[in-house]
Write an enzyme that holds these catalytic residues in place. Structure first.
Site, PDB file in Angstrom:
ATOM      1  N   SER A  13       0.844  -1.190   0.000  1.00 33.06           N
ATOM      2  CA  SER A  13       0.000   0.000   0.000  1.00 33.06           C
ATOM      3  C   SER A  13       0.887   1.250   0.000  1.00 33.06           C
ATOM      4  O   SER A  13       1.799   1.366   0.812  1.00 33.06           O
ATOM      5  CB  SER A  13      -0.863   0.000   1.278  1.00 33.06           C
ATOM      6  OG  SER A  13      -1.351   1.294   1.525  1.00 33.06           O
ATOM      7  N   HIS A  38      -0.847  -0.991  -4.380  1.00 34.13           N
ATOM      8  CA  HIS A  38      -2.172  -0.824  -3.748  1.00 34.13           C
ATOM      9  C   HIS A  38      -2.365   0.650  -3.400  1.00 34.13           C
ATOM     10  O   HIS A  38      -1.531   1.255  -2.710  1.00 34.13           O
ATOM     11  CB  HIS A  38      -2.230  -1.691  -2.477  1.00 34.13           C
ATOM     12  CG  HIS A  38      -3.574  -1.727  -1.817  1.00 34.13           C
ATOM     13  ND1 HIS A  38      -4.621  -2.474  -2.307  1.00 34.13           N
ATOM     14  CD2 HIS A  38      -4.026  -1.098  -0.703  1.00 34.13           C
ATOM     15  CE1 HIS A  38      -5.663  -2.319  -1.507  1.00 34.13           C
ATOM     16  NE2 HIS A  38      -5.337  -1.495  -0.526  1.00 34.13           N
ATOM     17  N   ASP A  40      -4.611   3.374  -1.651  1.00 32.38           N
ATOM     18  CA  ASP A  40      -5.689   3.573  -0.667  1.00 32.38           C
ATOM     19  C   ASP A  40      -6.272   4.974  -0.772  1.00 32.38           C
ATOM     20  O   ASP A  40      -5.688   5.948  -0.289  1.00 32.38           O
ATOM     21  CB  ASP A  40      -5.134   3.339   0.748  1.00 32.38           C
ATOM     22  CG  ASP A  40      -4.969   1.853   1.026  1.00 32.38           C
ATOM     23  OD1 ASP A  40      -3.915   1.453   1.543  1.00 32.38           O
ATOM     24  OD2 ASP A  40      -5.909   1.093   0.713  1.00 32.38           O
ATOM     25  N   MET A  42      -8.932   7.656   0.218  1.00 33.36           N
ATOM     26  CA  MET A  42      -9.832   7.942   1.343  1.00 33.36           C
ATOM     27  C   MET A  42     -10.360   9.371   1.233  1.00 33.36           C
ATOM     28  O   MET A  42      -9.611  10.280   0.877  1.00 33.36           O
ATOM     29  CB  MET A  42      -9.068   7.785   2.663  1.00 33.36           C
ATOM     30  CG  MET A  42      -8.478   6.396   2.855  1.00 33.36           C
ATOM     31  SD  MET A  42      -7.564   6.301   4.416  1.00 33.36           S
ATOM     32  CE  MET A  42      -6.797   4.691   4.239  1.00 33.36           C
ATOM     33  N   HIS A  72      -8.110   1.003  -4.248  1.00 35.09           N
ATOM     34  CA  HIS A  72      -9.065   0.644  -3.196  1.00 35.09           C
ATOM     35  C   HIS A  72      -9.811   1.914  -2.823  1.00 35.09           C
ATOM     36  O   HIS A  72      -9.253   2.779  -2.122  1.00 35.09           O
ATOM     37  CB  HIS A  72      -8.291   0.044  -2.007  1.00 35.09           C
ATOM     38  CG  HIS A  72      -9.128  -0.183  -0.801  1.00 35.09           C
ATOM     39  ND1 HIS A  72      -8.587  -0.451   0.434  1.00 35.09           N
ATOM     40  CD2 HIS A  72     -10.472  -0.181  -0.606  1.00 35.09           C
ATOM     41  CE1 HIS A  72      -9.540  -0.596   1.324  1.00 35.09           C
ATOM     42  NE2 HIS A  72     -10.709  -0.449   0.703  1.00 35.09           N
ATOM     43  N   MET A  74     -12.075   4.004  -0.784  1.00 37.91           N
ATOM     44  CA  MET A  74     -12.771   4.154   0.492  1.00 37.91           C
ATOM     45  C   MET A  74     -13.448   5.522   0.451  1.00 37.91           C
ATOM     46  O   MET A  74     -13.080   6.467   1.178  1.00 37.91           O
ATOM     47  CB  MET A  74     -11.772   4.051   1.661  1.00 37.91           C
ATOM     48  CG  MET A  74     -11.267   2.638   1.859  1.00 37.91           C
ATOM     49  SD  MET A  74      -9.801   2.529   2.900  1.00 37.91           S
ATOM     50  CE  MET A  74      -8.527   2.751   1.643  1.00 37.91           C
ATOM     51  N   MET A 143     -11.230  -6.789   4.145  1.00 41.60           N
ATOM     52  CA  MET A 143     -10.526  -5.922   5.086  1.00 41.60           C
ATOM     53  C   MET A 143     -10.275  -6.697   6.374  1.00 41.60           C
ATOM     54  O   MET A 143     -11.205  -7.225   6.994  1.00 41.60           O
ATOM     55  CB  MET A 143     -11.367  -4.676   5.408  1.00 41.60           C
ATOM     56  CG  MET A 143     -11.518  -3.679   4.271  1.00 41.60           C
ATOM     57  SD  MET A 143      -9.972  -3.133   3.565  1.00 41.60           S
ATOM     58  CE  MET A 143      -9.231  -2.329   4.973  1.00 41.60           C
ATOM     59  N   ASP A 181      -6.438  -7.297   3.233  1.00 41.98           N
ATOM     60  CA  ASP A 181      -5.877  -5.957   3.312  1.00 41.98           C
ATOM     61  C   ASP A 181      -5.890  -5.418   4.734  1.00 41.98           C
ATOM     62  O   ASP A 181      -6.945  -5.163   5.295  1.00 41.98           O
ATOM     63  CB  ASP A 181      -6.719  -5.037   2.405  1.00 41.98           C
ATOM     64  CG  ASP A 181      -6.097  -3.676   2.241  1.00 41.98           C
ATOM     65  OD1 ASP A 181      -6.790  -2.781   1.741  1.00 41.98           O
ATOM     66  OD2 ASP A 181      -4.928  -3.511   2.620  1.00 41.98           O
TER      67      ASP A 181
HETATM   68  C1  DX5 Z   1      -6.544   0.578   5.412  1.00 48.46           C
HETATM   69  C2  DX5 Z   1      -5.994   0.272   4.019  1.00 48.46           C
HETATM   70  C3  DX5 Z   1      -4.897  -0.777   4.033  1.00 48.46           C
HETATM   71  C4  DX5 Z   1      -3.714  -0.377   4.911  1.00 48.46           C
HETATM   72  C5  DX5 Z   1      -2.630  -1.442   4.856  1.00 48.46           C
HETATM   73  O1  DX5 Z   1      -7.749   1.314   5.288  1.00 48.46           O
HETATM   74  O2  DX5 Z   1      -7.017  -0.189   3.167  1.00 48.46           O
HETATM   75  O3  DX5 Z   1      -4.447  -0.979   2.684  1.00 48.46           O
HETATM   76  O4  DX5 Z   1      -3.172   0.825   4.466  1.00 48.46           O
HETATM   77  O5  DX5 Z   1      -1.618  -1.021   5.736  1.00 48.46           O
HETATM   78  P1  DX5 Z   1      -1.136  -2.032   6.911  1.00 48.46           P
HETATM   79  O6  DX5 Z   1      -0.549  -3.226   6.170  1.00 48.46           O
HETATM   80  O7  DX5 Z   1      -0.142  -1.225   7.672  1.00 48.46           O
HETATM   81  O8  DX5 Z   1      -2.354  -2.393   7.683  1.00 48.46           O
HETATM   82 ZN    ZN Z   2      -6.400  -0.823   1.167  1.00 49.45          ZN
END
Ligand code: DX5
Ligand code: ZN
Length: 229
Positions: A13, A38, A40, A42, A72, A74, A143, A181
């Site tokens: 990520s 990956h 993320d 948000m 991903h 969110m 998740m 994840d």
């Molecule tokens: C959390 C993300 C994950 C996270 C993974 O909302 O979707 O991808 O960043 O990081 P670690 O491996 O540190 O949990």
């Molecule tokens: Zn993620």
């Protein structure tokens, strides 16, 4: 995206990468053996944190990153973000079913845009969200932490969810990737793999070790020991 010869994909990520040198970081982690990046995304609405938009994806593509980018989302709503990330060069786009009023339409929007599509299930989200989409998804993301932050601990009851989703994938007869994840480390990756994954992508923190190759090699060594009989 075709699954590579080795059975597991490792998808670091970028959430915990050094954003001042993001292009170099991504290049380095791919050179260190990662398969997928990956992303993320948000919005401080669907999850209580804010990260980045599609411009970062486009910037990495313009920089020359050719590795698959696994977005991903969110965010809520999702459709406008789907369109932006398709434009920016996303390879896979997954979203949370609770964040879309029309899940099938959002999945179709991703497919029509030429990317692979999937759903993301939070720790307390029921597998029923998969009932009507197993003929459409290319990836299911489970998740193993509550979304919004890196560095959290793996939620153990995810292992049983993995086993249940694995069975659903086998029943579907389709080559659907199952990504886990959050909170994945060398210390738990073998148990996660042995829970019956067909193909494992990991959202993992770059900063667990500044030596990305050592971190990824350690993960691969553990995965090689996984008993997937
Ligand atoms: C959390 C993300 C994950 C996270 C993974 O909302 O979707 O991808 O960043 O990081 P670690 O491996 O540190 O949990
Ligand atoms: Zn993620």
């Amino acid at each position: 995206m075709n699954s590579p010869a080795r059975p597991y994909l490792i998808a670091p990520s970028i959430l915990s990468a050094d954003f001042a040198r993001l292009g170099e970081e991504v290049e380095k982690v791919i050179e260190s053996g990662a398969d997928v990046i990956h992303f993320d995304v948000m919005d401080n609405h669907y999850v209580p944190n804010l990260t980045f938009g599609s411009m970062i994806c486009k910037a990495l593509r313009d920089y020359g990153v050719e590795a698959p980018i696994d977005v991903h989302l969110m965010v809520s709503p999702v459709d406008s973000m789907i369109e932006q990330f398709l434009e920016a060069g996303a390879s896979i786009i997954t979203f949370h079913p609770e964040a879309s009023h029309h899940v099938d339409r959002s999945l179709q929007l991703i497919k029509d845009g030429g990317a692979e599509c999937g759903l993301v299930l939070n720790p307390a989200t029921s597998l029923h969200h998969l009932d009507c989409v197993m003929d459409k998804v290319d990836q299911i993301l489970l998740m193993s932490v509550n979304p919004g932050f890196g560095g959290q601990s793996f939620i153990d009851n995810t292992l049983d969810k993995i086993r249940q989703v694995r069975q659903r994938i086998i029943t579907s007869g389709r080559d659907i990737r199952l990504e886990v994840d959050g909170g994945v480390k060398a210390s738990n990756i073998r148990a996660i793999a042995e829970a019956g994954l067909t193909c494992l992508s990991l959202g993992l923190r770059y900063s667990t070790k500044k030596d990305y190759k050592a971190a990824i090699d350690e993960m691969r060594a553990e995965l090689a020991l996984a008993n997937n009989s």
